[in-house]
Design a protein around this motif. Sequence first.
Motif, mmCIF file in Angstrom:
data_model
loop_
_atom_site.group_PDB
_atom_site.id
_atom_site.type_symbol
_atom_site.label_atom_id
_atom_site.label_comp_id
_atom_site.label_asym_id
_atom_site.label_seq_id
_atom_site.Cartn_x
_atom_site.Cartn_y
_atom_site.Cartn_z
ATOM 1 N N TRP A 220 75.488 5.340 -29.254
ATOM 2 C CA TRP A 220 74.476 6.383 -29.401
ATOM 3 C C TRP A 220 73.234 5.905 -30.158
ATOM 4 O O TRP A 220 72.227 6.598 -30.186
ATOM 5 C CB TRP A 220 75.070 7.603 -30.112
ATOM 6 C CG TRP A 220 76.286 8.123 -29.429
ATOM 7 C CD1 TRP A 220 77.574 8.032 -29.857
ATOM 8 C CD2 TRP A 220 76.340 8.776 -28.158
ATOM 9 N NE1 TRP A 220 78.429 8.592 -28.946
ATOM 10 C CE2 TRP A 220 77.696 9.060 -27.881
ATOM 11 C CE3 TRP A 220 75.376 9.160 -27.217
ATOM 12 C CZ2 TRP A 220 78.110 9.701 -26.721
ATOM 13 C CZ3 TRP A 220 75.789 9.803 -26.061
ATOM 14 C CH2 TRP A 220 77.138 10.066 -25.826
ATOM 15 N N ARG A 221 73.288 4.726 -30.776
ATOM 16 C CA ARG A 221 72.161 4.287 -31.591
ATOM 17 C C ARG A 221 71.475 3.071 -30.984
ATOM 18 O O ARG A 221 72.008 2.428 -30.080
ATOM 19 C CB ARG A 221 72.622 3.983 -33.028
ATOM 20 C CG ARG A 221 73.646 2.871 -33.150
ATOM 21 C CD ARG A 221 74.235 2.818 -34.549
ATOM 22 N NE ARG A 221 75.172 1.715 -34.712
ATOM 23 C CZ ARG A 221 74.861 0.550 -35.265
ATOM 24 N NH1 ARG A 221 73.627 0.331 -35.711
ATOM 25 N NH2 ARG A 221 75.764 -0.410 -35.394
ATOM 26 N N GLU A 257 70.663 8.649 -30.503
ATOM 27 C CA GLU A 257 69.944 8.752 -31.765
ATOM 28 C C GLU A 257 68.602 8.027 -31.730
ATOM 29 O O GLU A 257 68.023 7.728 -32.776
ATOM 30 C CB GLU A 257 70.814 8.184 -32.888
ATOM 31 C CG GLU A 257 72.131 8.937 -33.063
ATOM 32 C CD GLU A 257 73.078 8.253 -34.024
ATOM 33 O OE1 GLU A 257 72.643 7.274 -34.668
ATOM 34 O OE2 GLU A 257 74.242 8.672 -34.120
#
Length: 680
Positions: A220-221, A257
């Motif tokens: 997610w990052r 993110e």
Amino acid sequence: MKQSAYIAKILACLALVAVFAWGCAPRTQPVKSADLLSTPNLLVEADAAWQAKRWEAAELYYAAALERQDLVRSEMPTIYARLAESASANGHYHQARIALEQWANEDAKALERADWERLYLDAMAGLAKTERLRNHLQWVLDSTNVPWATKQEVALWYGEYFRTHEDYPGSLDVLAKFHAQAPDDRDRALLENDYQQRLLGLDDGAVDTLAKAVTPADQWRFPYALVAFERGVRKASDPEAWAASWRTLRDLAANSELVDRVPLETRLAELEARYGLPTIGLALVLPVTGPYAKVGVKILRGAGLAQWRLAQEGVNVDLRVINSEAPGWETRLAELPGHFTVVGGPLRVDAFKRLYEPDSPAAGVLEHRAVFAFLSSLGDLSEGKDAWRFFTSRNDEVRSLVSLAVDKLGITDLAVFYPEEKFGRTMAQTFYSEAAPLGGRIKGMQSYPPQDLKQWSKRVGRLLNVPADFSDNKDVPLPLPDFGAVFIPDGWRQAQTLLPNFFFYEGEQLVFLGPGLWSRALDDAKNVDEHYYRLAVCPGAWWDGSDGGKALQSALTEEGLGQADFWVALGYDFLRFAGKFGALPASWDSDLVNKRIRKVQDMDFSMAPMTWDDHGTASQNLYLFTPVSNGKQIVDTERIAARIAKAQARRERRMENYEKRIEAESRPPSANPDDTPPAP
């Protein structure tokens, strides 16, 4: 002096290069003699050669310029930078390094410039100075003087350096570290966009290889999200992979993110316009009438909640429910439209058999649809090939119990006390086969007739090797059994009658291992007599105190859908699993299903997490419970161990007291003091 010697060496070498280039390549613009040019003209020739990327001439001219006494100091940074770049292009990395170090010696702030850093890193890479590169990376990361624009350049350089040297985790990690140091969101977004452009320039194989370093925890990052997204884009053109790819792309575009998700959203919209939104067809085969309707309805309640949640995320699940208690259900299942490629259920063995019995209208379902049965076993079928399982297995239950006894409590000697019926014999055999690989040894095995309660106490005594004359010598302590835990694969109601017999035969120090039947019964149990169950343990797939259990209850409460339990969790988890799994192509096979499963199994389960191996065999990491007065609670291993020690200590004291009493009774009676003769 050192600089002059260096320049002289360059001029001598490059003069030969220039002559050779002139003799072999007549079309190349000739290299003018540096000695015949004034300093301004020399720099004009040097700049022209550098612009034209005639690196040999550029290196010669810039090296010669550094010998001129009338060189303007303000021109030095440009000359050093271009000399280093020209030398690197010519493969003269050592010469490039010297030029850069001399530049830095004259101006310490040179190290803060992006062009100096890039050239220095190129030179160190060309010289294979691996250790120096790693040290320099750490220096840049720790530096507070290097401006962000330079750090971004360094980040991208190291990301590519590690990638080309096949250190894929290192490539992504270094980018993540610099991204975390960016002064603000604007700078972070610029780094994201620059890296995304670099990913666009990689071929499919390079993106696939890089994506292997993306873990579920990191996806997610930055930069992991961009790599995962790019891989999904590359897979989108494959019709068989579009549904799964779309789900990945959708999740990343909505939930990553990243500071700037607009580029992801734009590309996803373009792909959706080109390939359309995939629809997932899912059938649930459940009893919604009849004696098992209560269970079926609970599963549907959980599935309905998951369907609503997925719809809010843009995932459309076309859900059909087939009542396995209604006549003709097999035909309705077989005649579903082709896009219903995934089936959940059935819940009962007899219904599952109808999916492959030759005379059944549903006989071909297993060939055309991936069936995930809500059963502990698929019987004669091959799991991971003919069908799949989305349910706790008997092996899961046994493994969790043996692991507790052996690994947590240090009890390796075990026994089995089982009823003489199919379930009991099957569970006993499973326990026997699973114990040895986990370090357990079966030291006792005894059966009992399930309907003849009068025999139960006698069979317990036989298991514990109780002497035949025990009833006549109740004051004599019984010998300790040669095992520390006993598995009792029977229902909770039967256990309530069985366990007091072990206490009657002084077996209170034994750990009683029960099946999942106990756990489910304890969900509704009240007024449990804890005295007999302080050392009882049973496995279960549902715990309302887990993070997943709390999240499910919160979601149910929000929608006004009542209380969570195992069956609700089963429906909720399966539908979310199927939503991630996606629609299967017409040409699917078991290998494709197993590959899909491995990609989606890292989800947040509300019940105990399930995993599947490469062959499609499921296993579940179960919770362990102990009975308490108002039902059950999660096992406290240290408390169980302390209770075992306390029970053993009581047993040892009783044995010591008995031995002292026997010893006292065996002594001859002492003489009466009144009969003692007088002293002479």
